[in-house]
Scaffold this motif. Structure first.
Motif, short mmCIF file in Angstrom:
data_model
loop_
_atom_site.label_atom_id
_atom_site.label_comp_id
_atom_site.label_asym_id
_atom_site.label_seq_id
_atom_site.Cartn_x
_atom_site.Cartn_y
_atom_site.Cartn_z
N GLY A 102 47.73 17.56 -53.28
CA GLY A 102 47.40 18.80 -52.59
C GLY A 102 47.02 19.94 -53.49
O GLY A 102 46.85 21.07 -53.02
N ASP A 103 46.84 19.69 -54.79
CA ASP A 103 46.43 20.74 -55.72
C ASP A 103 44.93 21.02 -55.63
O ASP A 103 44.48 22.12 -55.96
CB ASP A 103 46.78 20.35 -57.16
N ARG A 163 41.48 20.62 -53.09
CA ARG A 163 41.04 20.35 -51.72
C ARG A 163 39.71 19.60 -51.74
O ARG A 163 38.73 20.06 -52.33
CB ARG A 163 40.87 21.67 -50.96
N PHE A 219 47.56 14.90 -44.19
CA PHE A 219 47.63 16.09 -45.04
C PHE A 219 46.62 17.13 -44.61
O PHE A 219 45.46 16.82 -44.31
CB PHE A 219 47.37 15.72 -46.50
N ASN A 220 47.06 18.40 -44.60
CA ASN A 220 46.14 19.52 -44.40
C ASN A 220 46.72 20.74 -45.12
O ASN A 220 47.87 20.71 -45.59
CB ASN A 220 45.90 19.81 -42.91
N VAL A 221 45.94 21.80 -45.21
CA VAL A 221 46.36 22.97 -45.99
C VAL A 221 47.57 23.65 -45.37
O VAL A 221 48.30 24.37 -46.05
CB VAL A 221 45.20 23.98 -46.13
N VAL A 266 51.06 21.74 -46.69
CA VAL A 266 51.07 21.33 -48.10
C VAL A 266 52.48 21.35 -48.68
O VAL A 266 52.85 20.46 -49.46
CB VAL A 266 50.11 22.20 -48.93
N THR A 267 53.32 22.33 -48.33
CA THR A 267 54.68 22.41 -48.87
C THR A 267 55.51 21.22 -48.42
O THR A 267 56.18 20.56 -49.23
CB THR A 267 55.36 23.72 -48.44
N TRP A 326 54.33 18.39 -47.33
CA TRP A 326 53.67 17.19 -47.85
C TRP A 326 54.17 16.87 -49.26
O TRP A 326 54.49 15.73 -49.59
CB TRP A 326 52.16 17.41 -47.84
N ARG A 327 54.25 17.89 -50.11
CA ARG A 327 54.62 17.68 -51.51
C ARG A 327 56.08 17.26 -51.68
O ARG A 327 56.43 16.70 -52.73
CB ARG A 327 54.36 18.96 -52.31
#
Length: 271
Positions: free
Chosen positions: A49-50, A52, A65-67, A70-71, A73-74
């Motif tokens: 996710g770093d 896009r 995954f989407n913006v 992101v938290t 997801w990581r």
């Protein structure tokens, strides 16, 4: 399963992923190989996710995954980028404990300390637990960061050139432990290696990248051929197999300046 579909990624005219699709099964070690500058590290950063992508989707166990997520997801990842500098006044044990940052408090529980010490013991560094990380060699730093990644209890473990500074012994220690933990815990483990023989020995699944494309994928014994390596790296090799069916790659020496001129033209082509 970690699934990447139709992923496209570019920086200016440099294409690092061109409509790339693949699936990574749980409980397996997946290894990415390919020439310098072909987008291996950028692919890991995109999965984390770093970066896009311009197009495509990434999903794990049904979560896309989407913006916006992101938290969350990581939190599923243990991610060890290349060339991390440990320029902090912390002990080895404290750095490993940071892998469980969300669980840390003003008072550390005995179970968390025991877990961190056990992680260091498993990779042969427990004797360094109280040593300042700034005094460590590059290889020792890699091993400490590996222990920290394991402390995160990841569902997806990603390592970018994790053995680049390790001697032969610690290469075996790290990769054996990675393989065992991956299978025992059902992780998706994905790492970048430049050593084709280590990749052949430890990969359940090999992903071969060149020019932003996935040009081959599968078990090392099934896909590693002299022609593939010639096409990807521009190097002539022989491939032999050990008693367990694991391929061994032996390169031919370049004759005269031919290899240097060939390498230079390839560098100019991607710059």
């Amino acid at each position: 399963m970690l699934e990447v579909s139709n992923l496209s990624l570019a920086f200016g005219d440099l294409v690092l992923a061109d409509d790339m699709s693949f699936r990574l099964n749980t409980g397996q070690t997946h290894v990415i190989i390919g020439p310098n500058g072909t987008g291996k590290s950028s692919l890991l950063k995109t999965l984390f996710g770093d970066i896009r992508p311009q197009k495509g989707s990434i999903q794990f166990s049904g979560e896309v995954f989407n913006v916006k997520n992101v938290t969350q997801w990581r939190r599923q990842f243990g991610y060890m980028p290349q060339d991390i500098r440990l320029d902090v006044g912390l002990s080895v044990l404290e750095v490993v404990l940071l892998g469980q940052l969300n669980a840390l408090s003003l008072k550390l529980g005995d179970s968390l300390l025991e877990e961190a010490l056990f992680a260091l013991e498993q990779i042969g560094l427990v004797s360094l637990a109280n040593q300042d990380v700034r005094t460590l060699s590059g290889g020792q730093c890699q091993m400490v960061l590996f222990a920290q990644a394991l402390m995160r209890k990841p569902k997806i473990l990603m390592l970018d050139e994790p053995v680049s500074a390790l001697d032969l012994h610690f290469q075996q220690v790290m990769l054996n432990h990675l393989d065992q933990q991956t299978k025992a815990n059902g992780w998706v483990s994905l790492m970048i290696l430049h050593d084709l023989n280590l990749a052949a020995q430890y990969a359940d699944n090999l992903l071969v990248l060149k020019g932003g494309r996935l040009v081959a994928q599968g078990a090392p014994a099934d896909i590693l051929t002299p022609q593939l390596i010639k096409d990807v790296y521009g190097v002539n090799v022989d491939i032999e197999f050990d008693g367990g069916g694991v391929p061994f790659v032996r390169t031919h020496r370049f004759s005269g300046q031919a290899g240097i001129h060939s390498n230079t033209s390839q560098i100019k082509a991607v710059s």
